[in-house]
Design an enzyme around this catalytic site. Structure first.
Site, PDB file in Angstrom:
ATOM      1  CG  MET A   1      -1.868   5.754  -6.651  1.00  0.00           C
ATOM      2  SD  MET A   1      -2.459   7.321  -5.941  1.00  0.00           S
ATOM      3  CE  MET A   1      -3.720   6.696  -4.826  1.00  0.00           C
ATOM      4  CB  SER A   2       0.829   1.894  -1.980  1.00  0.00           C
ATOM      5  OG  SER A   2       0.135   2.967  -1.409  1.00  0.00           O
TER       6      SER A   2
ATOM      7  CD1 TRP B   1       0.692  -0.990   1.375  1.00  0.00           C
ATOM      8  CD2 TRP B   1      -0.661  -2.472   2.369  1.00  0.00           C
ATOM      9  NE1 TRP B   1       1.379  -1.552   2.425  1.00  0.00           N
ATOM     10  CE2 TRP B   1       0.569  -2.469   3.057  1.00  0.00           C
ATOM     11  CE3 TRP B   1      -1.666  -3.339   2.815  1.00  0.00           C
ATOM     12  CZ2 TRP B   1       0.826  -3.280   4.152  1.00  0.00           C
ATOM     13  CZ3 TRP B   1      -1.406  -4.154   3.909  1.00  0.00           C
ATOM     14  CH2 TRP B   1      -0.173  -4.118   4.565  1.00  0.00           C
ATOM     15  CB  CYS B   2      -3.854  -2.908  -5.021  1.00  0.00           C
ATOM     16  SG  CYS B   2      -4.990  -2.437  -6.344  1.00  0.00           S
TER      17      CYS B   2
ATOM     18  CD  GLU C   1      -7.349   8.829  -1.967  1.00  0.00           C
ATOM     19  OE1 GLU C   1      -6.883   7.781  -1.497  1.00  0.00           O
ATOM     20  OE2 GLU C   1      -6.683   9.602  -2.697  1.00  0.00           O
TER      21      GLU C   1
ATOM     22  CB  ALA D   1       6.324   4.409  -3.422  1.00  0.00           C
ATOM     23  N   GLY D   2       4.993   4.663  -0.047  1.00  0.00           N
ATOM     24  CA  GLY D   2       3.720   4.703   0.665  1.00  0.00           C
ATOM     25  C   GLY D   2       3.239   6.140   0.756  1.00  0.00           C
TER      26      GLY D   2
END
Length: 380
Positions: A126-127, A157-158, A241, A131-132
């Protein structure tokens, strides 16, 4: 406080605990399994767990899993974290698998869910650099072409992309009046042309990656769920999650606590064990009480989720994530302080627990974001 568990749940805990003691119970074993802490996932150990049927806890029986619930999953996660089993790939795998299970095609389910049960790894992305915490601000594009989509952009950051079979990747397929609209999930094979996976060096070893996508073509069959509706699909998985991260960090907190108690019982200064000094004894008592509070919160929310399939518990799941991750950080810091110089020594392991705990308050939604979510559920 004794846990109220079924015989099957207690058997699961006992089996996982014994496995961890046998396979990764010493520092020497963990160093060998993780290449001295640089590889937090050991595939041989992971495959053995798959053969024992543990990785399919949440997977429906029709896909080869055990078809159990959130309670059993949390017990497994807590116990493997307590036992320091190097299976970092499991968390992202089960999060991604849940999305395929809810929204994927039958073919996607067969591929992914069967793979999970057999010990394969899945990742979710996602990140992005811009876009964090504000995930919906992502800019990675998926442009429509004949027969599918072309993906272009950068992700960051995957976790576990470098060891995964697929990446569940979220990209923007259209510009809408709201940034939460026009997002789509894709099933992206990690060997696809145009994808570069580049590791990010961290103090936790090789776990997270940058992804660079250059004209990656995926067919229409790679879309997971409904095009443009990824944000709604993502929010449906937030329970899972946050519960996963909470359970893992409760295990880390318990381990840090037990290691600290063992140390202060056996470390003599001024002619007596340092744990008998009131200043440490009271801190131990406070941590023990907080651990019980966190355990009961996790257990109650897991039970509620199992009793209400399909319901989202944004307040409660965020409370679990917030409480357990912040507690793990606090207990590990306290342990390091009480152990003095030994807390910093890799020989004793408290520093590794602290590294695991600190980052947990950042990934999966920071503690600040969890507090914001909780506050919003009160109309604030």
């Amino acid at each position: 406080m004794p846990r109220i568990l079924t015989d099957e749940q207690q058997d699961l805990i006992n089996a996982v605990s014994e496995f961890c003691r046998r396979e990764c119970g010493t520092k020497e074993q963990r160093d060998k399994l993780t290449v001295n802490g640089q590889e937090p996932h050991n595939q041989r150990l992971y495959t053995t767990m798959a053969e024992l049927g543990w990785l399919g806890i949440l997977i429906p029986e029709e896909y080869g899993g055990a078809g159990l619930g959130m309670t059993e999953l949390c017990l497994f996660l807590e116990e493997t974290a307590y036992g320091r089993a190097p299976i970092s790939g499991f968390a992202t795998t089960i999060i991604a698998a849940a999305s395929y299970q809810k929204f994927g095609t039958e073919e996607q389910k067969r591929v992914v869910l069967d793979g999970v049960v057999r010990g394969r790894i899945e990742a979710i992305s996602m990140s992005e650099p811009g876009a964090g915490s504000d995930v919906a601000a992502l800019a990675c594009r998926a442009d429509r072409v004949d027969g599918g989509y072309l993906l272009n952009g950068q992700k960051t950051w995957c976790s576990n992309a470098h060891i995964a079979d697929h990446i569940l990747l979220i990209a923007r397929t259209s510009k809408e009046d709201s940034k939460h609209k026009g997002l789509t999930q894709f099933m992206l094979p990690t060997d696809i042309d145009g994808l570069q996976i580049s590791g990010i060096e961290t103090m936790g070893g090789r776990e997270v990656n940058d992804l660079y996508l250059t004209d990656c073509f995926v067919p229409d069959s790679a879309v997971v769920g409904t095009p443009g509706k990824a944000w709604t699909q993502l929010t449906a998985g937030l329970n899972l999650e946050r519960m996963i991260l909470g359970a893992m960090m409760l295990g880390v907190a318990r381990r840090a606590f037990d290691d600290t108690v063992d140390y202060v019982r056996n470390r003599d200064q001024f002619g007596q064990p340092i744990g008998t000094f009131q200043t440490l004894k009271h801190r131990i008592a406070d941590m023990a009480t907080e651990l019980e509070c966190a355990r009961l919160l996790l257990s109650d929310v897991a039970t509620a989720i199992d009793a209400n399939p399909g319901m989202v518990f944004p307040r409660e799941a965020s409370m679990v994530k917030l409480k357990c991750t912040e507690l793990a950080k606090h207990v590990a810091l306290e342990g390091m302080q009480m152990m003095g110089g030994y807390g910093y020594a890799t020989e004793f392991g408290m520093e590794a627990l602290l590294r695991s705990a600190v980052v947990s308050t950042v990934y999966g939604g920071t503690s600040e974001i969890q507090r914001d979510i909780i506050g919003k559920t009160y109309g604030l």
